[in-house]
Structure formats: C-alpha cells, structure tokens
Motif scaffolding. Sequence first.
Motif, PDB file in Angstrom:
ATOM      1  N   ASP A   4     -21.602  52.845  48.983  1.00 22.53           N
ATOM      2  CA  ASP A   4     -21.172  51.630  49.454  1.00 22.53           C
ATOM      3  C   ASP A   4     -19.692  51.671  49.032  1.00 22.53           C
ATOM      4  O   ASP A   4     -19.092  52.645  48.293  1.00 22.53           O
ATOM      5  N   VAL A   6     -16.436  49.063  48.959  1.00 17.43           N
ATOM      6  CA  VAL A   6     -16.020  47.600  48.757  1.00 17.43           C
ATOM      7  C   VAL A   6     -14.705  47.615  48.897  1.00 17.43           C
ATOM      8  O   VAL A   6     -14.156  47.954  48.006  1.00 17.43           O
ATOM      9  N   ASP A   7     -14.090  46.679  49.848  1.00 17.61           N
ATOM     10  CA  ASP A   7     -12.748  46.478  49.929  1.00 17.61           C
ATOM     11  C   ASP A   7     -12.708  44.873  49.160  1.00 17.61           C
ATOM     12  O   ASP A   7     -13.551  44.181  49.396  1.00 17.61           O
ATOM     13  N   SER A   8     -11.538  44.499  48.491  1.00 18.62           N
ATOM     14  CA  SER A   8     -11.160  43.367  47.795  1.00 18.62           C
ATOM     15  C   SER A   8      -9.758  43.392  47.873  1.00 18.62           C
ATOM     16  O   SER A   8      -9.077  44.343  47.849  1.00 18.62           O
ATOM     17  N   PRO A   9      -9.130  42.117  47.474  1.00 16.30           N
ATOM     18  CA  PRO A   9      -7.664  42.087  47.373  1.00 16.30           C
ATOM     19  C   PRO A   9      -7.317  42.870  46.105  1.00 16.30           C
ATOM     20  O   PRO A   9      -6.221  43.476  46.269  1.00 16.30           O
ATOM     21  N   ARG A  10      -8.084  43.036  45.222  1.00 14.32           N
ATOM     22  CA  ARG A  10      -7.690  43.785  43.936  1.00 14.32           C
ATOM     23  C   ARG A  10      -7.881  45.239  44.072  1.00 14.32           C
ATOM     24  O   ARG A  10      -7.322  46.030  43.501  1.00 14.32           O
ATOM     25  N   THR A  11      -9.097  45.688  44.874  1.00 14.65           N
ATOM     26  CA  THR A  11      -9.031  47.176  45.375  1.00 14.65           C
ATOM     27  C   THR A  11      -9.074  47.220  46.629  1.00 14.65           C
ATOM     28  O   THR A  11     -10.427  47.422  47.193  1.00 14.65           O
ATOM     29  N   PRO A  12      -7.850  47.249  47.218  1.00 19.18           N
ATOM     30  CA  PRO A  12      -8.101  47.406  48.907  1.00 19.18           C
ATOM     31  C   PRO A  12      -8.428  49.027  49.326  1.00 19.18           C
ATOM     32  O   PRO A  12      -8.309  50.009  48.475  1.00 19.18           O
ATOM     33  N   ARG A  13      -9.007  49.220  50.439  1.00 21.68           N
ATOM     34  CA  ARG A  13      -9.240  50.420  50.931  1.00 21.68           C
ATOM     35  C   ARG A  13      -7.742  51.030  51.217  1.00 21.68           C
ATOM     36  O   ARG A  13      -6.833  50.522  51.672  1.00 21.68           O
TER      37      ARG A  13
END
Length: 64
Positions: A4, A6-13
């Motif tokens: 997997d 996972v992109d998030s505001p804290r850990t962007p791609r």
Amino acid sequence: MVTDIVDSPRTPRVDTWADFRETAHATAIGKCLLSGLSRDERLDHFDRYPPADLTPRTITGSTT
C-alpha cells in the motif's frame, strides 16, 4: 513487498525527479527489485548505472 501507498497532508507522495535506473540503489522499492536480480545481473546494473551520492546517507559502496 510494497502492498500500500498512502498519501496524506502529513506524509504526501513525493514526485520522482530522477530516472529509476539511476536511483534504484537509493529507494526501498529499488533495493527490493535489485535483490531479485542475480549477482551478475546486479553487477551489470551497477556497471551501467553507478550508485550516485544523492543524499548524505545514500549508500554507494559495494557489499558484495
């Protein structure tokens, strides 16, 4: 194996800015793919694409 991403505001791609063949030694997925090659295939890869010092922690030496 990567299952997997996972992109998030804290850990962007992160966008890849360099050719995968030239940076395989410096990424988790690249190391995984390189580990699937035979010793001779890895040596051939590194002859064609010598490991570059991309960050202060990039490993560029051989541990054959």
